[in-house]
Design a protein around this motif. Structure first.
Motif, mmCIF file in Angstrom:
data_model
loop_
_atom_site.group_PDB
_atom_site.id
_atom_site.type_symbol
_atom_site.label_atom_id
_atom_site.label_comp_id
_atom_site.label_asym_id
_atom_site.label_seq_id
_atom_site.Cartn_x
_atom_site.Cartn_y
_atom_site.Cartn_z
ATOM 1 N N LYS A 83 0.974 -1.364 -0.104
ATOM 2 C CA LYS A 83 0.323 -0.213 -0.045
ATOM 3 C C LYS A 83 0.733 1.310 -0.023
ATOM 4 N N VAL A 84 0.533 2.532 -0.111
ATOM 5 C CA VAL A 84 1.073 3.552 -0.841
ATOM 6 C C VAL A 84 0.740 4.561 0.524
ATOM 7 N N SER A 85 1.688 4.954 0.596
ATOM 8 C CA SER A 85 1.558 6.407 1.434
ATOM 9 C C SER A 85 2.046 7.531 0.681
ATOM 10 N N ARG A 86 1.467 9.057 1.815
ATOM 11 C CA ARG A 86 1.144 10.129 0.851
ATOM 12 C C ARG A 86 1.753 11.352 1.714
ATOM 13 N N TYR A 87 2.991 12.423 1.498
ATOM 14 C CA TYR A 87 3.455 12.756 1.988
ATOM 15 C C TYR A 87 4.260 14.586 1.246
ATOM 16 N N TRP A 88 4.114 15.600 2.446
ATOM 17 C CA TRP A 88 3.888 16.617 1.522
ATOM 18 C C TRP A 88 3.699 17.546 2.759
ATOM 19 N N GLU A 89 5.268 18.515 2.336
ATOM 20 C CA GLU A 89 5.611 19.728 3.047
ATOM 21 C C GLU A 89 6.041 20.961 2.192
ATOM 22 N N HIS A 90 5.886 22.370 2.773
ATOM 23 C CA HIS A 90 5.231 23.191 2.520
ATOM 24 C C HIS A 90 6.489 23.964 3.955
ATOM 25 N N SER B 43 5.894 13.552 -1.952
ATOM 26 C CA SER B 43 6.655 12.416 -2.262
ATOM 27 C C SER B 43 5.434 10.808 -1.781
ATOM 28 N N TRP B 44 5.431 9.980 -2.708
ATOM 29 C CA TRP B 44 4.767 8.573 -2.389
ATOM 30 C C TRP B 44 5.264 7.129 -1.841
ATOM 31 N N VAL B 45 5.066 6.849 -1.498
ATOM 32 C CA VAL B 45 5.898 5.513 -0.930
ATOM 33 C C VAL B 45 5.175 4.306 -1.213
ATOM 34 N N TRP B 46 5.805 2.629 -1.518
ATOM 35 C CA TRP B 46 5.641 1.699 -1.594
ATOM 36 C C TRP B 46 5.813 1.284 -0.221
ATOM 37 N N ASN B 47 5.039 0.208 0.745
ATOM 38 C CA ASN B 47 5.788 -0.233 1.542
ATOM 39 C C ASN B 47 6.058 -2.086 0.446
ATOM 40 N N ARG C 4 7.241 -4.648 13.952
ATOM 41 C CA ARG C 4 7.965 -3.433 14.615
ATOM 42 C C ARG C 4 8.479 -2.181 13.952
ATOM 43 N N PHE C 5 9.277 -2.857 12.938
ATOM 44 C CA PHE C 5 9.675 -2.402 11.826
ATOM 45 C C PHE C 5 8.963 -2.198 10.018
ATOM 46 N N SER C 6 9.202 -1.532 10.074
ATOM 47 C CA SER C 6 8.696 -1.135 8.333
ATOM 48 C C SER C 6 9.270 0.117 7.462
ATOM 49 N N ALA C 7 9.549 -0.500 6.103
ATOM 50 C CA ALA C 7 10.539 -0.046 5.155
ATOM 51 C C ALA C 7 9.677 -0.115 4.024
ATOM 52 N N ALA C 8 9.881 1.420 3.192
ATOM 53 C CA ALA C 8 9.272 1.422 1.918
ATOM 54 C C ALA C 8 9.736 2.831 0.975
ATOM 55 N N GLY C 9 9.599 1.957 -0.284
ATOM 56 C CA GLY C 9 10.549 3.017 -0.865
ATOM 57 C C GLY C 9 9.398 3.851 -2.804
ATOM 58 N N GLY C 10 10.088 4.550 -3.039
ATOM 59 C CA GLY C 10 9.077 5.005 -4.005
ATOM 60 C C GLY C 10 9.296 6.497 -4.408
ATOM 61 N N LEU C 11 8.810 7.714 -4.833
ATOM 62 C CA LEU C 11 9.481 8.196 -6.046
ATOM 63 C C LEU C 11 8.695 10.117 -5.631
ATOM 64 N N ASN C 12 9.933 11.259 -5.442
ATOM 65 C CA ASN C 12 9.244 12.664 -4.879
ATOM 66 C C ASN C 12 8.788 13.600 -6.460
ATOM 67 N N LEU C 13 8.311 14.294 -6.295
ATOM 68 C CA LEU C 13 8.103 15.357 -7.238
ATOM 69 C C LEU C 13 8.389 17.275 -5.916
ATOM 70 N N ASN C 14 9.517 17.456 -6.121
ATOM 71 C CA ASN C 14 9.603 17.907 -5.239
ATOM 72 C C ASN C 14 10.261 19.675 -6.192
ATOM 73 N N ASP C 15 9.769 21.520 -5.520
ATOM 74 C CA ASP C 15 10.337 22.257 -6.344
ATOM 75 C C ASP C 15 10.805 22.707 -5.140
ATOM 76 N N PHE C 16 12.313 23.633 -5.728
ATOM 77 C CA PHE C 16 12.780 24.132 -4.319
ATOM 78 C C PHE C 16 13.139 25.213 -5.201
#
Length: 246
Positions: free
Chosen positions: A57-64, A101-105, A111-123
């Motif tokens: 499953k996917v998790s989504r992150y956003w920060e500003h 960012s979107w990461v898939w488990n 107790r431990f979890s790891a996920a990888g995925g991709l990001n679309l960021n602007d700087f």
């Protein structure tokens, strides 16, 4: 990992809005007269996430960060501590869209979890230096902008790892590498060089999350300068905040 909780509710498969307070440090040790480029201050942290720890499953992150940075800049400008003119300074922040960012488990809940995925960021990356080191440093006309500089649109890989310390406290690591695919620069950028290699951007976070909505952590934002001009801009944030479940 599913038993962290948010008060009496489940923590996973939920969307959260987080609001926190950052203490920010920005520096550029390769700049001429680097002490002038060191800045600290208080800013706001605005972010959102939707979390799942189920395998696949996917998790989504956003920060500003820019909104909080603008408020901090305006407060300093009102106190006479910031200028609207080109001055010796370095800054790195999100752009208008923020960091996504979107990461898939890849692990099963535990107790431990790891996920990888991709990001679309602007700087937003800005550095302006003294043009003539034999002239007075405090003259606005003696300051100039050089590469790397501008508003960068990027994409790249992201990684998340979580470890449950107790049933109510979790530690999270989040990292991303962002590679530019586009850039916007101001029309009056006097030293623009489109052949200069775009920098890469690194984000690293270590965060402690509680089941009562509070979180605290450290974030590290760095550029990988791939050209010859002196620029090692970096940003450090120590933050404390609270997440609201939508």
């Amino acid at each position: 990992m599913n038993d962290l909780g948010w008060f009496s509710d489940s923590y996973t498969d939920q969307t959260y809005i987080g609001l926190g307070l950052n203490h920010t440090w920005i520096s550029n040790d390769e700049a001429p007269n680097p002490d002038i480029h060191k800045r600290t201050g208080w800013t706001l942290k605005l972010e959102s996430r939707k979390i799942s720890y189920e395998q696949g499953k996917v998790s989504r992150y956003w920060e500003h960060k820019m909104i909080g940075d603008i408020i901090n800049y305006y407060a300093n400008f009102r106190k006479g501590e910031a200028s609207i003119y080109v001055s010796q300074t370095s800054h790195i922040s999100t752009g208008l869209l923020g960091w996504w960012s979107w990461v898939w488990n890849v692990t099963k809940p535990g107790r431990f979890s790891a996920a990888g995925g991709l990001n679309l960021n602007d700087f937003f990356l800005h550095s302006s230096y003294v043009e003539d080191e034999n002239s007075k440093y405090d003259r606005i006309s003696n300051n100039t902008r050089i590469e790397p500089n501008g508003y960068y649109f990027t994409a790249g890989p992201s990684l998340r790892m979580n470890y449950m310390i107790t049933s109510g406290i979790q530690v999270e690591y989040f990292g991303s590498l962002s590679i530019p695919f586009g850039r916007v620069t101001p029309e009056d950028f006097e030293n623009q060089n489109d052949d200069y290699p775009n920098p890469f951007f690194l984000n690293n976070y270590v965060e402690v999350i509680s089941s009562y909505g509070f979180y605290a952590g450290l974030s590290f934002t760095d550029i990988i300068n791939r050209g010859d001009n002196p620029n090692s801009s970096m940003r450090r944030d120590a933050y404390l905040g609270f997440r609201i479940k939508l």
